[in-house]
Design a protein around this motif. Structure first.
Motif, PDB file in Angstrom:
ATOM      1  N   PRO A 216       0.678  -1.259  -0.107  1.00 45.98           N
ATOM      2  CA  PRO A 216       0.020   0.016   0.076  1.00 45.98           C
ATOM      3  C   PRO A 216       0.797   1.152  -0.105  1.00 45.98           C
ATOM      4  N   ARG A 217       0.263   2.272  -0.734  1.00 51.88           N
ATOM      5  CA  ARG A 217       0.927   3.642  -0.579  1.00 51.88           C
ATOM      6  C   ARG A 217       0.936   4.194   0.568  1.00 51.88           C
ATOM      7  N   GLN A 218       1.981   4.805   1.061  1.00 50.64           N
ATOM      8  CA  GLN A 218       1.935   5.565   2.146  1.00 50.64           C
ATOM      9  C   GLN A 218       1.370   6.933   1.936  1.00 50.64           C
ATOM     10  N   GLN A 219       0.282   7.434   2.586  1.00 48.31           N
ATOM     11  CA  GLN A 219      -0.289   8.553   2.290  1.00 48.31           C
ATOM     12  C   GLN A 219      -1.033   9.115   3.439  1.00 48.31           C
ATOM     13  N   GLN A 220      -1.164  10.587   3.435  1.00 49.37           N
ATOM     14  CA  GLN A 220      -2.036  11.426   4.408  1.00 49.37           C
ATOM     15  C   GLN A 220      -3.556  11.052   4.221  1.00 49.37           C
ATOM     16  N   THR A 221      -4.064  10.823   5.429  1.00 50.56           N
ATOM     17  CA  THR A 221      -5.656  10.714   5.245  1.00 50.56           C
ATOM     18  C   THR A 221      -6.180  11.490   6.309  1.00 50.56           C
ATOM     19  N   ASP A 222      -7.635  11.658   5.918  1.00 50.30           N
ATOM     20  CA  ASP A 222      -8.336  12.421   6.886  1.00 50.30           C
ATOM     21  C   ASP A 222      -8.545  11.494   8.015  1.00 50.30           C
ATOM     22  N   GLU A 223      -9.018  12.163   9.286  1.00 51.13           N
ATOM     23  CA  GLU A 223      -9.230  11.354  10.416  1.00 51.13           C
ATOM     24  C   GLU A 223     -10.724  10.732  10.513  1.00 51.13           C
ATOM     25  N   ASP A 224     -10.513   9.527  10.793  1.00 48.47           N
ATOM     26  CA  ASP A 224     -11.968   8.698  10.437  1.00 48.47           C
ATOM     27  C   ASP A 224     -13.067   9.534  11.027  1.00 48.47           C
ATOM     28  N   ALA A 225     -14.161   9.459  10.418  1.00 51.32           N
ATOM     29  CA  ALA A 225     -15.498   9.832  10.855  1.00 51.32           C
ATOM     30  C   ALA A 225     -16.649   8.928  10.866  1.00 51.32           C
ATOM     31  N   GLU A 226     -17.629   9.011  11.461  1.00 48.27           N
ATOM     32  CA  GLU A 226     -18.612   8.062  11.327  1.00 48.27           C
ATOM     33  C   GLU A 226     -19.422   8.491   9.987  1.00 48.27           C
ATOM     34  N   PHE A 227     -20.157   7.382   9.254  1.00 49.46           N
ATOM     35  CA  PHE A 227     -20.770   7.839   8.283  1.00 49.46           C
ATOM     36  C   PHE A 227     -21.707   6.674   7.971  1.00 49.46           C
ATOM     37  N   GLU A 228     -22.638   6.803   7.115  1.00 49.90           N
ATOM     38  CA  GLU A 228     -23.623   5.714   6.625  1.00 49.90           C
ATOM     39  C   GLU A 228     -23.497   5.214   5.226  1.00 49.90           C
ATOM     40  N   VAL A 229     -23.925   3.958   5.191  1.00 51.37           N
ATOM     41  CA  VAL A 229     -23.712   3.234   3.646  1.00 51.37           C
ATOM     42  C   VAL A 229     -25.020   2.477   3.518  1.00 51.37           C
ATOM     43  N   GLU A 230     -25.754   2.974   2.427  1.00 54.72           N
ATOM     44  CA  GLU A 230     -27.097   2.497   2.053  1.00 54.72           C
ATOM     45  C   GLU A 230     -26.726   1.774   1.052  1.00 54.72           C
ATOM     46  N   LEU A 231     -27.052   0.335   1.254  1.00 57.84           N
ATOM     47  CA  LEU A 231     -26.898  -0.856   0.289  1.00 57.84           C
ATOM     48  C   LEU A 231     -28.074  -0.599  -0.678  1.00 57.84           C
ATOM     49  N   ALA A 232     -27.855  -0.599  -1.963  1.00 58.30           N
ATOM     50  CA  ALA A 232     -28.734  -0.419  -2.810  1.00 58.30           C
ATOM     51  C   ALA A 232     -29.636  -1.780  -3.230  1.00 58.30           C
ATOM     52  N   GLN A 233     -28.871  -2.844  -3.219  1.00 52.81           N
ATOM     53  CA  GLN A 233     -29.591  -4.253  -3.590  1.00 52.81           C
ATOM     54  C   GLN A 233     -30.583  -4.682  -2.318  1.00 52.81           C
ATOM     55  N   SER A 234     -30.123  -4.319  -1.197  1.00 50.44           N
ATOM     56  CA  SER A 234     -31.063  -4.845  -0.256  1.00 50.44           C
ATOM     57  C   SER A 234     -32.002  -3.755   0.668  1.00 50.44           C
ATOM     58  N   GLY A 235     -31.678  -2.444   0.403  1.00 48.33           N
ATOM     59  CA  GLY A 235     -32.101  -1.425   1.000  1.00 48.33           C
ATOM     60  C   GLY A 235     -31.887  -1.090   2.340  1.00 48.33           C
ATOM     61  N   ARG A 236     -31.048  -1.810   2.900  1.00 44.07           N
ATOM     62  CA  ARG A 236     -30.332  -1.820   4.224  1.00 44.07           C
ATOM     63  C   ARG A 236     -29.310  -0.269   4.341  1.00 44.07           C
ATOM     64  N   THR A 237     -29.331   0.395   5.392  1.00 46.58           N
ATOM     65  CA  THR A 237     -28.460   1.297   5.746  1.00 46.58           C
ATOM     66  C   THR A 237     -27.622   1.106   7.021  1.00 46.58           C
ATOM     67  N   LEU A 238     -26.319   0.947   7.092  1.00 45.56           N
ATOM     68  CA  LEU A 238     -25.604   0.604   7.860  1.00 45.56           C
ATOM     69  C   LEU A 238     -24.679   1.786   8.455  1.00 45.56           C
ATOM     70  N   THR A 239     -24.140   1.907   9.808  1.00 42.53           N
ATOM     71  CA  THR A 239     -23.421   2.924  10.208  1.00 42.53           C
ATOM     72  C   THR A 239     -21.889   2.438  10.455  1.00 42.53           C
ATOM     73  N   VAL A 240     -21.038   3.048   9.577  1.00 38.45           N
ATOM     74  CA  VAL A 240     -19.642   2.817   9.840  1.00 38.45           C
ATOM     75  C   VAL A 240     -19.015   3.697  10.572  1.00 38.45           C
ATOM     76  N   ALA A 241     -18.347   2.960  11.740  1.00 39.44           N
ATOM     77  CA  ALA A 241     -17.918   3.608  12.886  1.00 39.44           C
ATOM     78  C   ALA A 241     -16.363   4.152  12.567  1.00 39.44           C
ATOM     79  N   PRO A 242     -15.941   5.141  13.466  1.00 39.10           N
ATOM     80  CA  PRO A 242     -14.330   5.336  13.065  1.00 39.10           C
ATOM     81  C   PRO A 242     -13.548   4.117  13.527  1.00 39.10           C
ATOM     82  N   GLY A 243     -12.695   3.854  12.532  1.00 37.49           N
ATOM     83  CA  GLY A 243     -11.405   2.854  12.894  1.00 37.49           C
ATOM     84  C   GLY A 243     -12.030   1.397  12.382  1.00 37.49           C
TER      85      GLY A 243
END
Length: 312
Positions: A216-243
């Motif tokens: 993997p390339r060494q790179q600067q990344t933003d600090e992790d933040a919580e966000f949601e992913v909607e899964l179009a095929q199932s209609g489910r929405t999940l929360t992706v936690a920091p880390g």
């Protein structure tokens, strides 16, 4: 993902390609033709539970009867190359999945190929393709020593278009004569260790360079933040936690997805983005593909914003 080819193949031939490098020829046990592939493709080799590695196909794409890979034994590796060298004897069976290609050879009148060590493997079929197309091309190939550099006998047939430059004889690769003042329309293809790829990137104009990274390339990344992913095929929405990765989040929800390296280098978990803006942290996508934001590697990449809609 059910259309992804996966089968148990047989090691038909096993031969040294250089000091510490094995060339393995794999065939279907019943002689069935293997999926077609193009230069730059790789396969996943499933060596055991939690032991899966990616190897470039370095044989002849027109030969559907066999796949060839080259495997460098890495003393400080995580066990994959040691398993191949110690366990995959002639006649052994191994599960293989693929092929997939994130390093495709695009048409061009001129090419400059640069390889470092085992990075020669994906370039071998590219040279043959460039030759068959009548393109102008050269290869600069570096390694620790001549004995450690694989497939040099095969390369000899190309004559002075190939420059073999072992470090113990010539020092570090001299990239200037190869990459400075590139004629218009020239594409550069490079594979090898990270420092070589970084050096080539610094010299190449935007749009000319295509690289494949094993680490993997060494790179600067933003600090992790919580966000949601909607899964179009199932209609489910999940929360992706920091880390926590998108991949781990969807798997924890009981959704089966293909993945392999979990570090953003192999491309196995590439997923279509239907809405939202990914924060790319992979080492696979080009700058143009990142800007388009149409796909992402869910093992490492995240979201710039509050929500992504994925084709899962």
């Amino acid at each position: 993902m059910s259309d992804v080819y996966e089968a148990e193949l047989v090691v038909e031939r096993r031969e040294p390609a250089a000091d510490g490098v094995l060339a393995l020829t794999l065939r279907h046990p019943l002689g069935e033709p293997l999926p077609a592939w193009e230069p730059g493709a790789h396969v996943d080799v499933l060596l055991g539970p939690d032991l899966e590695r990616q190897y470039s196909l370095c044989g002849d794409p027109s030969d559907r009867s066999a796949w060839r890979i080259g495997v460098l034994r890495e003393p400080d590796g995580r066990g994959g190359s040691a398993y191949v060298h110690e366990q995959l004897r002639q006649g052994a069976k191994v599960r293989v999945r693929g092929p997939r290609n994130h390093f495709a050879l695009h048409p061009a009148p001129r090419y400059r190929f640069v390889a470092g060590g085992i990075g020669i493997t994906p370039l071998l079929p590219m040279l043959a393709a460039a030759e068959a197309a009548g393109a102008e091309w050269t290869l600069l190939y570096g390694g620790r020593s001549r004995d450690s550099m694989a497939f040099t006998e095969e390369l000899a047939r190309y004559g002075d278009r190939v420059t073999v430059a072992p470090q113990d004889e010539t020092g570090l690769l001299d990239l200037g004569p190869v990459l400075d003042a590139l004629p218009g329309g020239t594409l550069v293809y490079c594979c090898g260790p990270g420092p070589l790829l970084d050096a080539v990137e610094e010299r190449c104009p935007a749009g000319a360079l295509h690289i494949e990274r094993f680490q993997p390339r060494q790179q600067q990344t933003d600090e992790d933040a919580e966000f949601e992913v909607e899964l179009a095929q199932s209609g489910r929405t999940l929360t992706v936690a920091p880390g926590v990765s998108v991949l781990d989040t969807v798997r924890a929800a009981g959704i089966e997805v293909l993945y392999s390296c979990s570090e953003g280098t192999c491309g196995t978990c590439e997923t279509d983005v239907l809405d939202g803006t990914p924060e790319h942290r992979d080492s696979v996508l080009s700058a143009e593909e990142r800007a388009a934001g149409e796909t992402m590697m869910i093992c490492v990449s995240r979201c710039r914003g509050r929500k992504l809609v994925l084709d899962l």
